[in-house]
Design an enzyme around this catalytic site. Structure first.
Site, PDB file in Angstrom:
ATOM      1  CD  GLN A  91     -16.003 -31.851 -13.736  1.00  0.00           C
ATOM      2  OE1 GLN A  91     -15.916 -31.841 -15.087  1.00  0.00           O
ATOM      3  NE2 GLN A  91     -14.828 -31.786 -13.112  1.00  0.00           N
ATOM      4  CD  GLU A 106     -18.833 -35.355 -18.809  1.00  0.00           C
ATOM      5  OE1 GLU A 106     -17.229 -36.382 -19.192  1.00  0.00           O
ATOM      6  OE2 GLU A 106     -18.877 -34.417 -18.158  1.00  0.00           O
ATOM      7  CG  ASP A 119     -12.029 -35.410 -13.671  1.00  0.00           C
ATOM      8  OD1 ASP A 119     -12.339 -36.108 -14.642  1.00  0.00           O
ATOM      9  OD2 ASP A 119     -11.833 -34.289 -13.764  1.00  0.00           O
TER      10      ASP A 119
END
Length: 426
Positions: A253, A321, A355
């Site tokens: 990330q 998130e 993702d």
């Protein structure tokens, strides 16, 4: 990175996100939007030339360009995009709500029906990287919801083209139109419409600070899903976790953006130090080393808490998130998590699954937005009108509820609209 021993005094600093202040660019973005609202294509093309360095003759991607994109892309990537699309479809079909109705009281039947939005705009960011996965994540749920027209906007390259992977992904996902326009000007184009770009009912998709600012300003003229900023990750672990896995998850990330925020929270001092060392070692060999180092220097933190309850408290305050849970009792920890955009459980659930491949959506709330919002879903593209059918007998029962309240509030016509239906019964 320094390892922080958590105390309440550290809370504000830990949960602080990117230092980019959207208020600094609101005036500039507002001027762009007003120009587009008035001058339409002329303004859009002018800003595309100014900000992207590209002078376009037309913004709409042609069928021939999409066909050519397939020829330019490796079959392995096309197959991967199709596989990801299938998983995304499976997951988001399960999110479709059902219509329902019920008898509230005798003679009063009420319920909810499901209707899709008519036109949706999907913004696909460009710049540092190409994001075909974001096409899949935004277009597919809209398609499943039954949206009649799905428009995509993404910035063009210096060669006036869109990356082949973006075009192939848009075709696989089922987008109807793709336009070579990015930034705040793309948001203005979709919000207000132009000679080329249709006006939409809702705009979804992540973007930079100018895109986020534009989405905030057009909200009300169109709907948006939520403001989304730089990527975030919080990892919550105990001494049973694998330090090498955690370090790689952390960096996955951090490589997104210099302003990405990555936090590792653990009850174990030993694990904190091991992970810290792993992060330093892996970073030296990372392809996106400069971005990672910038991200870590600004927002990277390792925090040691006194026990798991304190870690859970910090996690809910942070409202990340992405959240990874790696403990000896993941289910017990999960049961106490209230605020997170998307949650990944155990050693073999890296964020990369969400993702790209597992089917869940990667368009997620940031900057603490998980306290109020969920990630993008099929439900973001539908409306739920309520419906009611009342018989004379049912209205007669409701009359003694409606009339006193309406008259107390001074709405005598409301009350009369009920009473008139019984005037011949006296």
């Amino acid at each position: 990175m320094n390892v922080i021993n958590y105390s309440e005094d550290h809370l504000e600093e830990i949960i602080k996100r990117s230092e980019e202040d959207i208020n600094n660019i609101i005036s500039t973005v507002n001027d762009i939007l007003l120009d587009i609202k008035e001058n339409k294509d002329k303004a859009i093309l002018s800003y595309t030339e100014k900000f992207d360095g590209v002078k376009l003759d037309t913004m709409l991607v042609s069928d021939e360009e999409i066909k050519q994109a397939y020829d330019e892309l490796d079959d392995s990537l096309i197959d991967a995009l199709k596989s990801a699309a299938n998983n995304i479809k499976k997951f988001h079909k399960a999110e479709i709500p059902v219509e329902w109705n019920m008898d509230v009281i005798d003679g009063v039947r009420a319920g909810q029906i499901i209707r899709p939005l008519e036109v949706v705009g999907c913004y696909i960011p460009g710049g540092r990287a190409v994001y075909p996965s974001t096409i899949l994540m935004t277009v597919i749920p809209a398609k499943i919801a039954g949206v009649k027209k799905i428009v995509c906007c993404t910035p063009p390259g210096k060669d006036k083209k869109i990356a082949p992977a973006i075009l192939v992904a848009s075709h696989i996902a089922g987008a109807d139109e793709i336009y070579k326009v990015g930034g705040a000007q793309a948001i203005g184009a979709m919000a207000y419409g132009s000679e080329s770009v249709p006006k939409v009912d809702k705009i979804v998709g992540p973007g930079n600070i100018f895109v986020t600012g534009a989405k905030k300003l057009v909200y009300g003229d169109v709907d948006i899903e939520f403001p989304a900023g730089p990527s975030e990750l919080l990892i919550l672990a105990d001494d049973t976790a694998n330090p090498e896995f955690i370090a790689h998850d952390f960096l996955s990330q951090a490589e997104h953006d210099p302003n990405a925020a990555c936090i590792f929270v653990t009850v174990s001092n030993a694990l904190a130090n091991e992970v810290n060392q792993e992060i330093e070692t892996i970073t030296q060999k990372a392809v996106r080393k400069e971005i990672i180092e910038s991200s870590i220097s600004k927002r990277g933190k390792i925090v040691v808490v006194s026990d798991m309850d304190e870690g859970i408290y910090l996690t809910n305050k942070y409202a990340p998130e992405h959240l990874i849970i790696s403990t000896k009792d993941n289910d017990a920890v999960l049961s106490k998590i209230n605020n997170a955009g998307s949650i990944f459980i155990g050693d073999y659930s890296p964020v990369a699954c969400g993702d790209y491949g597992s089917g869940t959506n990667h368009v997620l709330p940031t900057a603490g937005g998980a306290r109020m919002y969920s990630g993008l879903s099929t439900e973001d593209f539908i409306k739920k009108p309520t419906v009611q059918e009342v018989s004379k007998e049912g209205l007669n029962i409701l009359k003694n509820t409606i009339v006193p309240i309406a008259e107390y509030e001074g709405f005598y016509a409301h009350a009369d609209s009920v009473k008139i239906r019984f005037k011949d019964d006296n």
